[in-house]
Write an enzyme that holds these catalytic residues in place. Structure first.
Site, PDB file in Angstrom:
ATOM      1  N   TRP A  61       0.847  -1.200   0.007  1.00  0.00           N
ATOM      2  CA  TRP A  61       0.236   0.016   0.182  1.00  0.00           C
ATOM      3  C   TRP A  61       0.948   1.202   0.129  1.00  0.00           C
ATOM      4  O   TRP A  61       1.589   1.605   1.023  1.00  0.00           O
ATOM      5  CB  TRP A  61      -0.845  -0.080   1.268  1.00  0.00           C
ATOM      6  CG  TRP A  61      -2.061  -0.865   1.044  1.00  0.00           C
ATOM      7  CD1 TRP A  61      -2.104  -2.196   1.019  1.00  0.00           C
ATOM      8  CD2 TRP A  61      -3.515  -0.649   1.091  1.00  0.00           C
ATOM      9  NE1 TRP A  61      -3.430  -2.912   0.903  1.00  0.00           N
ATOM     10  CE2 TRP A  61      -4.038  -1.697   0.989  1.00  0.00           C
ATOM     11  CE3 TRP A  61      -4.133   0.840   1.075  1.00  0.00           C
ATOM     12  CZ2 TRP A  61      -5.629  -1.765   0.783  1.00  0.00           C
ATOM     13  CZ3 TRP A  61      -5.604   0.530   0.862  1.00  0.00           C
ATOM     14  CH2 TRP A  61      -6.306  -0.554   0.788  1.00  0.00           C
ATOM     15  N   ASP A  98       0.068   4.433   0.566  1.00  0.00           N
ATOM     16  CA  ASP A  98      -0.798   5.202   1.317  1.00  0.00           C
ATOM     17  C   ASP A  98      -0.486   6.706   1.892  1.00  0.00           C
ATOM     18  O   ASP A  98      -1.343   7.345   2.494  1.00  0.00           O
ATOM     19  CB  ASP A  98      -1.809   4.508   2.354  1.00  0.00           C
ATOM     20  CG  ASP A  98      -0.675   3.778   3.408  1.00  0.00           C
ATOM     21  OD1 ASP A  98       0.601   4.054   3.302  1.00  0.00           O
ATOM     22  OD2 ASP A  98      -1.211   3.318   4.233  1.00  0.00           O
ATOM     23  N   TYR A 148      -3.201   4.854  -3.207  1.00  0.00           N
ATOM     24  CA  TYR A 148      -4.066   5.281  -2.273  1.00  0.00           C
ATOM     25  C   TYR A 148      -3.667   6.476  -1.499  1.00  0.00           C
ATOM     26  O   TYR A 148      -3.263   6.590  -0.491  1.00  0.00           O
ATOM     27  CB  TYR A 148      -4.307   4.266  -1.152  1.00  0.00           C
ATOM     28  CG  TYR A 148      -5.623   4.315  -0.303  1.00  0.00           C
ATOM     29  CD1 TYR A 148      -6.820   4.776  -0.621  1.00  0.00           C
ATOM     30  CD2 TYR A 148      -5.225   4.155   1.236  1.00  0.00           C
ATOM     31  CE1 TYR A 148      -7.556   4.770   0.080  1.00  0.00           C
ATOM     32  CE2 TYR A 148      -6.245   4.275   2.065  1.00  0.00           C
ATOM     33  CZ  TYR A 148      -7.385   4.715   1.567  1.00  0.00           C
ATOM     34  OH  TYR A 148      -8.679   4.724   2.635  1.00  0.00           O
ATOM     35  N   ARG A 195      -9.368  12.059   0.951  1.00  0.00           N
ATOM     36  CA  ARG A 195      -9.461  10.731   0.855  1.00  0.00           C
ATOM     37  C   ARG A 195     -10.319  10.296   1.869  1.00  0.00           C
ATOM     38  O   ARG A 195     -10.344  10.741   2.886  1.00  0.00           O
ATOM     39  CB  ARG A 195      -7.842  10.017   1.072  1.00  0.00           C
ATOM     40  CG  ARG A 195      -7.663   8.316   0.694  1.00  0.00           C
ATOM     41  CD  ARG A 195      -6.534   7.690   1.402  1.00  0.00           C
ATOM     42  NE  ARG A 195      -6.236   7.936   2.523  1.00  0.00           N
ATOM     43  CZ  ARG A 195      -5.017   7.520   3.064  1.00  0.00           C
ATOM     44  NH1 ARG A 195      -4.008   7.400   1.976  1.00  0.00           N
ATOM     45  NH2 ARG A 195      -4.590   7.445   4.347  1.00  0.00           N
ATOM     46  N   ASP A 196     -11.040   9.332   1.521  1.00  0.00           N
ATOM     47  CA  ASP A 196     -11.982   8.697   2.714  1.00  0.00           C
ATOM     48  C   ASP A 196     -13.095   9.646   3.010  1.00  0.00           C
ATOM     49  O   ASP A 196     -13.077   9.589   4.317  1.00  0.00           O
ATOM     50  CB  ASP A 196     -11.068   7.780   3.703  1.00  0.00           C
ATOM     51  CG  ASP A 196     -11.994   6.650   4.248  1.00  0.00           C
ATOM     52  OD1 ASP A 196     -12.938   6.241   3.646  1.00  0.00           O
ATOM     53  OD2 ASP A 196     -11.687   6.280   5.549  1.00  0.00           O
ATOM     54  N   SER A 238      -9.647   6.490   7.718  1.00  0.00           N
ATOM     55  CA  SER A 238      -8.488   6.593   6.752  1.00  0.00           C
ATOM     56  C   SER A 238      -8.118   7.705   6.041  1.00  0.00           C
ATOM     57  O   SER A 238      -7.741   7.850   4.972  1.00  0.00           O
ATOM     58  CB  SER A 238      -8.629   5.451   5.787  1.00  0.00           C
ATOM     59  OG  SER A 238      -8.654   4.200   6.143  1.00  0.00           O
ATOM     60  N   ASP A 264     -12.372   3.270  -2.417  1.00  0.00           N
ATOM     61  CA  ASP A 264     -13.125   4.060  -1.700  1.00  0.00           C
ATOM     62  C   ASP A 264     -13.136   5.684  -2.246  1.00  0.00           C
ATOM     63  O   ASP A 264     -13.424   6.587  -1.577  1.00  0.00           O
ATOM     64  CB  ASP A 264     -12.977   4.094  -0.141  1.00  0.00           C
ATOM     65  CG  ASP A 264     -12.943   2.905   0.423  1.00  0.00           C
ATOM     66  OD1 ASP A 264     -13.787   2.211  -0.323  1.00  0.00           O
ATOM     67  OD2 ASP A 264     -12.642   2.787   1.448  1.00  0.00           O
ATOM     68  N   HIS A 276     -18.020  -2.776  -3.438  1.00  0.00           N
ATOM     69  CA  HIS A 276     -18.360  -4.238  -3.525  1.00  0.00           C
ATOM     70  C   HIS A 276     -20.011  -4.391  -3.518  1.00  0.00           C
ATOM     71  O   HIS A 276     -20.608  -3.367  -3.638  1.00  0.00           O
ATOM     72  CB  HIS A 276     -17.814  -4.752  -1.922  1.00  0.00           C
ATOM     73  CG  HIS A 276     -18.185  -3.681  -0.694  1.00  0.00           C
ATOM     74  ND1 HIS A 276     -19.643  -3.973  -0.260  1.00  0.00           N
ATOM     75  CD2 HIS A 276     -17.876  -2.947  -0.092  1.00  0.00           C
ATOM     76  CE1 HIS A 276     -19.733  -3.113   0.820  1.00  0.00           C
ATOM     77  NE2 HIS A 276     -18.684  -2.487   0.904  1.00  0.00           N
ATOM     78  N   TRP A 280     -22.230  -2.408  -1.361  1.00  0.00           N
ATOM     79  CA  TRP A 280     -22.254  -0.820  -1.525  1.00  0.00           C
ATOM     80  C   TRP A 280     -22.729  -0.522  -2.818  1.00  0.00           C
ATOM     81  O   TRP A 280     -23.916   0.257  -3.008  1.00  0.00           O
ATOM     82  CB  TRP A 280     -20.915  -0.490  -1.432  1.00  0.00           C
ATOM     83  CG  TRP A 280     -20.687   0.923  -1.677  1.00  0.00           C
ATOM     84  CD1 TRP A 280     -21.581   1.981  -1.927  1.00  0.00           C
ATOM     85  CD2 TRP A 280     -19.425   1.816  -1.329  1.00  0.00           C
ATOM     86  NE1 TRP A 280     -20.821   3.195  -1.867  1.00  0.00           N
ATOM     87  CE2 TRP A 280     -19.653   3.195  -1.392  1.00  0.00           C
ATOM     88  CE3 TRP A 280     -18.187   1.446  -1.057  1.00  0.00           C
ATOM     89  CZ2 TRP A 280     -18.654   4.377  -1.208  1.00  0.00           C
ATOM     90  CZ3 TRP A 280     -17.236   2.344  -0.625  1.00  0.00           C
ATOM     91  CH2 TRP A 280     -17.495   3.524  -0.801  1.00  0.00           C
ATOM     92  N   ASN A 333     -12.670  -5.197   2.091  1.00  0.00           N
ATOM     93  CA  ASN A 333     -13.904  -5.472   2.924  1.00  0.00           C
ATOM     94  C   ASN A 333     -14.166  -7.021   3.075  1.00  0.00           C
ATOM     95  O   ASN A 333     -13.228  -7.479   3.003  1.00  0.00           O
ATOM     96  CB  ASN A 333     -15.122  -5.022   1.979  1.00  0.00           C
ATOM     97  CG  ASN A 333     -16.426  -4.493   2.630  1.00  0.00           C
ATOM     98  OD1 ASN A 333     -17.338  -5.363   2.640  1.00  0.00           O
ATOM     99  ND2 ASN A 333     -16.394  -3.394   3.256  1.00  0.00           N
ATOM    100  N   TRP A 361     -17.987  -2.356   8.399  1.00  0.00           N
ATOM    101  CA  TRP A 361     -16.700  -2.274   7.575  1.00  0.00           C
ATOM    102  C   TRP A 361     -15.209  -2.518   8.439  1.00  0.00           C
ATOM    103  O   TRP A 361     -14.569  -2.676   7.804  1.00  0.00           O
ATOM    104  CB  TRP A 361     -16.440  -1.417   6.558  1.00  0.00           C
ATOM    105  CG  TRP A 361     -16.657   0.033   7.072  1.00  0.00           C
ATOM    106  CD1 TRP A 361     -17.903   0.748   7.082  1.00  0.00           C
ATOM    107  CD2 TRP A 361     -15.553   1.044   7.538  1.00  0.00           C
ATOM    108  NE1 TRP A 361     -17.486   1.954   7.782  1.00  0.00           N
ATOM    109  CE2 TRP A 361     -16.051   2.033   7.934  1.00  0.00           C
ATOM    110  CE3 TRP A 361     -14.282   0.541   7.871  1.00  0.00           C
ATOM    111  CZ2 TRP A 361     -15.446   3.091   8.710  1.00  0.00           C
ATOM    112  CZ3 TRP A 361     -13.405   1.628   8.564  1.00  0.00           C
ATOM    113  CH2 TRP A 361     -14.192   2.816   8.961  1.00  0.00           C
ATOM    114  N   LYS A 414      -5.990  -6.128   0.817  1.00  0.00           N
ATOM    115  CA  LYS A 414      -5.824  -5.721   2.132  1.00  0.00           C
ATOM    116  C   LYS A 414      -4.910  -6.650   3.103  1.00  0.00           C
ATOM    117  O   LYS A 414      -5.345  -7.811   3.092  1.00  0.00           O
ATOM    118  CB  LYS A 414      -7.153  -5.387   2.860  1.00  0.00           C
ATOM    119  CG  LYS A 414      -7.209  -5.279   4.194  1.00  0.00           C
ATOM    120  CD  LYS A 414      -6.746  -3.774   4.803  1.00  0.00           C
ATOM    121  CE  LYS A 414      -6.966  -3.294   6.183  1.00  0.00           C
ATOM    122  NZ  LYS A 414      -6.697  -1.811   6.221  1.00  0.00           N
ATOM    123  N   ASP A 438      -8.574  -1.586  10.434  1.00  0.00           N
ATOM    124  CA  ASP A 438      -9.331  -0.629   9.615  1.00  0.00           C
ATOM    125  C   ASP A 438      -9.663   0.598  10.202  1.00  0.00           C
ATOM    126  O   ASP A 438      -9.828   1.338   9.524  1.00  0.00           O
ATOM    127  CB  ASP A 438     -10.815  -1.479   9.317  1.00  0.00           C
ATOM    128  CG  ASP A 438     -10.632  -2.744   8.309  1.00  0.00           C
ATOM    129  OD1 ASP A 438     -10.004  -2.821   7.399  1.00  0.00           O
ATOM    130  OD2 ASP A 438     -11.490  -3.648   8.829  1.00  0.00           O
TER     131      ASP A 438
END
Length: 364
Positions: free
Chosen positions: A26, A28, A59, A64-65, A71, A113, A159, A162, A203, A280, A310, A316
């Site tokens: 990642w 991130d 990411y 973000r998020d 996150s 996301d 997913h 969602w 997820n 989640w 992940k 999470d």
């Protein structure tokens, strides 16, 4: 895989098996870009010139998020934030990737996301503000990564729990079309480099529900989509990720969108363990799902792979209500408690995932 912590001795065999399976790296934060060069060098060494795949997660979008707290990223959803994303995040990653050996295949999971939030959470001020930067950032990233040989990009498409409702299946199409079309206008090579979409990133939606409803005590009912009969829950026929891929394939038919998919199976081995489908965060009772596998399902030939996106054992989000970035989802009854911040090692969760693996880890 963390090796500096004590592992339940009864799980040592299983942990050994997990260590041999590929997992994603990642990227991130901007600081995480330092992981790229060593990973490419290691891949070059162990492959001895044979083709080898490395999977990275891109990411770090501004804002973000936007619909959660756990996150939240380092870049603001501003003009300055998107400029930094391009110059100090995407561009240095590209520079590192261009130095890879020719036998290395790069699989890139693009910005989890992000685009799904544009569809379903535009009522939130944070998402409304972030949306144009999500589009611009992803368009730029696609256009830059497309210049790298042997790169295969999969855009995150959430997913089944969602976007599996019929209105969302249809609604995501113009968003994906506009982003990919804009990226192609920047660089025509994007058309070939965008392989498809990644589902279930980070997820817990099962690969196969096998008649189990998404929530504890839930009941399935018959329904249809495009003339095909499905079991559905609350009007959503995408009760598992295989069905979700099939529904997306039907929906994308006749569009210019690619129809190849990968499913994140790193933590989706057990169905029907949540109190609500939208829960989640560090879901209690979850287990590792299918090991990474190419072309895993002959009934869904456009499913490229099961993959671990992940990393098992990465939290999470924190369950500490007084901590920065606390999200209420991480304090729910079906979330494992005493959890650290998102992305940090959560040993109790790792033990749980290994013990609950489904299919069971063979050879142990």
């Amino acid at each position: 895989m963390q090796s500096s912590v004590a592992i339940d001795s009864s799980l040592s065999c299983a942990v050994g098996k997990l260590s041999s399976a590929g997992q994603s790296i990642w990227l991130d934060t901007m600081a995480a870009i330092s992981l790229v060069a060593p990973a490419l060098a290691q891949a070059s060494t162990i492959s001895a010139g044979a083709p080898i795949i490395i999977q990275f997660v891109i990411y770090d979008l501004p804002g973000r998020d936007c619909a959660a707290l756990a996150s939240n990223g380092e870049l603001p959803a501003t003009d300055a934030g998107i400029a930094t994303y391009k110059s100090d995040y995407i561009d240095p990653i590209v520079s590192n990737f261009t130095l890879k050996a020719s036998n290395i295949r790069l699989v890139l999971i693009i910005e989890p996301d992000s685009l799904p939030n544009i569809l379903t959470n535009s009522n939130l001020a944070t998402c409304a503000t972030a949306a144009p930067y999500y589009r611009e950032g992803i368009e730029y990233a696609l256009s830059q990564f497309a210049n790298i040989p042997n790169v295969y990009m999969y855009l995150d498409i959430a997913h089944g729990g969602w976007l599996g409702w019929p209105s969302n299946l249809v609604g995501i199409v113009p968003i994906m079309q506009s982003v990919i079309t804009a990226a192609v206008a920047l660089n025509p090579a994007v058309s070939a480099a965008v392989r498809g979409f990644a589902t279930n990133v980070a997820n817990y939606s099962p690969t196969h529900a096998n008649g189990v409803a998404p929530v504890i005590g839930g009941t399935l009912s018959p329904g249809t989509y495009d003339g095909v009969t499905y079991e559905e829950y609350e009007g959503n026929p995408a009760i598992d990720e295989t069905t979700y891929v099939q529904l997306l394939t039907i929906t994308f038919n006749g569009t210019n969108l690619p129809t190849n998919f990968v499913i994140d199976t790193s933590r989706n081995g057990r169905a029907g363990i949540r109190d609500a489908w939208g829960d989640w965060c560090n879901v209690n009772g979850s287990g590792i799902g299918y090991f990474p596998q190419v072309s895993p399902d002959s009934t869904t030939p456009n499913l490229d792979a099961y993959t671990w996106i992940k990393p098992a054992g990465d939290s999470d989000g924190t369950s500490n209500t007084t901590a920065p970035r606390y999200d209420a989802h991480c304090g729910l009854a079906d979330s494992l408690q005493n959890a650290p911040q998102a992305g940090q090692w959560f040993h109790a969760e790792f033990d749980m995932l290994v013990k609950n693996a489904n299919p069971a880890i063979v050879g142990c």
